[in-house]
Design an enzyme around this catalytic site. Sequence first.
Site, PDB file in Angstrom:
ATOM      1  N   HIS A  61      74.927 -22.612  24.410  1.00 35.37           N
ATOM      2  CA  HIS A  61      74.293 -21.667  25.176  1.00 35.37           C
ATOM      3  C   HIS A  61      75.235 -21.197  26.098  1.00 35.37           C
ATOM      4  O   HIS A  61      76.050 -21.768  26.868  1.00 35.37           O
ATOM      5  CB  HIS A  61      73.029 -21.931  25.681  1.00 35.37           C
ATOM      6  CG  HIS A  61      71.831 -22.097  24.694  1.00 35.37           C
ATOM      7  ND1 HIS A  61      70.536 -22.233  25.257  1.00 35.37           N
ATOM      8  CD2 HIS A  61      71.801 -22.043  23.482  1.00 35.37           C
ATOM      9  CE1 HIS A  61      69.858 -22.111  24.091  1.00 35.37           C
ATOM     10  NE2 HIS A  61      70.493 -22.208  22.965  1.00 35.37           N
ATOM     11  N   GLU A  63      74.926 -20.186  29.267  1.00 34.92           N
ATOM     12  CA  GLU A  63      74.733 -21.138  30.611  1.00 34.92           C
ATOM     13  C   GLU A  63      75.460 -22.502  30.522  1.00 34.92           C
ATOM     14  O   GLU A  63      76.190 -22.772  31.352  1.00 34.92           O
ATOM     15  CB  GLU A  63      73.268 -21.515  30.626  1.00 34.92           C
ATOM     16  CG  GLU A  63      72.694 -20.027  30.841  1.00 34.92           C
ATOM     17  CD  GLU A  63      71.653 -19.530  29.532  1.00 34.92           C
ATOM     18  OE1 GLU A  63      70.697 -19.265  29.483  1.00 34.92           O
ATOM     19  OE2 GLU A  63      72.204 -19.942  28.416  1.00 34.92           O
ATOM     20  N   CYS A  91      66.543 -20.786  28.541  1.00 37.79           N
ATOM     21  CA  CYS A  91      65.603 -21.668  27.908  1.00 37.79           C
ATOM     22  C   CYS A  91      65.269 -22.981  28.846  1.00 37.79           C
ATOM     23  O   CYS A  91      65.913 -23.103  29.760  1.00 37.79           O
ATOM     24  CB  CYS A  91      66.059 -22.136  26.601  1.00 37.79           C
ATOM     25  SG  CYS A  91      67.494 -23.240  26.652  1.00 37.79           S
ATOM     26  N   CYS A  94      68.532 -24.959  29.308  1.00 38.86           N
ATOM     27  CA  CYS A  94      69.522 -24.580  30.280  1.00 38.86           C
ATOM     28  C   CYS A  94      68.884 -24.635  31.669  1.00 38.86           C
ATOM     29  O   CYS A  94      69.623 -24.903  32.675  1.00 38.86           O
ATOM     30  CB  CYS A  94      69.763 -23.321  29.918  1.00 38.86           C
ATOM     31  SG  CYS A  94      70.801 -23.056  28.292  1.00 38.86           S
TER      32      CYS A  94
END
Length: 162
Positions: A61, A63, A91, A94
């Site tokens: 991801h 992040e 999410c 993260c």
Amino acid sequence: MNKTPFGPQADQIYMQHALKQAARAYAKNEVPIGAIIVEPGGTVVARAHNQVESKKTQRAHAESLVIEKTNKKRKGWRLDGCWLYVTLEPCTMCIGLIRLSRLAGVVYAAESPLFGYRHDLDIMGGSRVYKRDFRIESGVCADEAAALMKRFFKKKREQSSE
């Protein structure tokens, strides 16, 4: 009320940097999510975009990748005082990483009704209470980020129906 130390105009500028990263992800056929980390003095220290498909791991991801890049540049994992700007609500995975990284806060653009951390907390009956020194700001450039996501998924649906 703005919760970042940089102010609303700077937040808009920083989110534009994250949106440029999201556009890079879009161009690579990745879900268009981009992220940057800003140091306490206002310097953008790292940028990243989603690479889940190309790296073939759900851990890629935006992040997670931007935190990893920042750790390398700063030669440490504690990101005290830094802020993360991301184009979509993080999410649960993260948001946990963000908290463990000791970031001062996160600014996100669009909400994620399917995978956003708030949705998972609601399902699990969790608490939204964070330490007082951690802040979350939402809605900065939300329309622009949401439009990019909608274009991406519309294109995906059109490609799958061909």
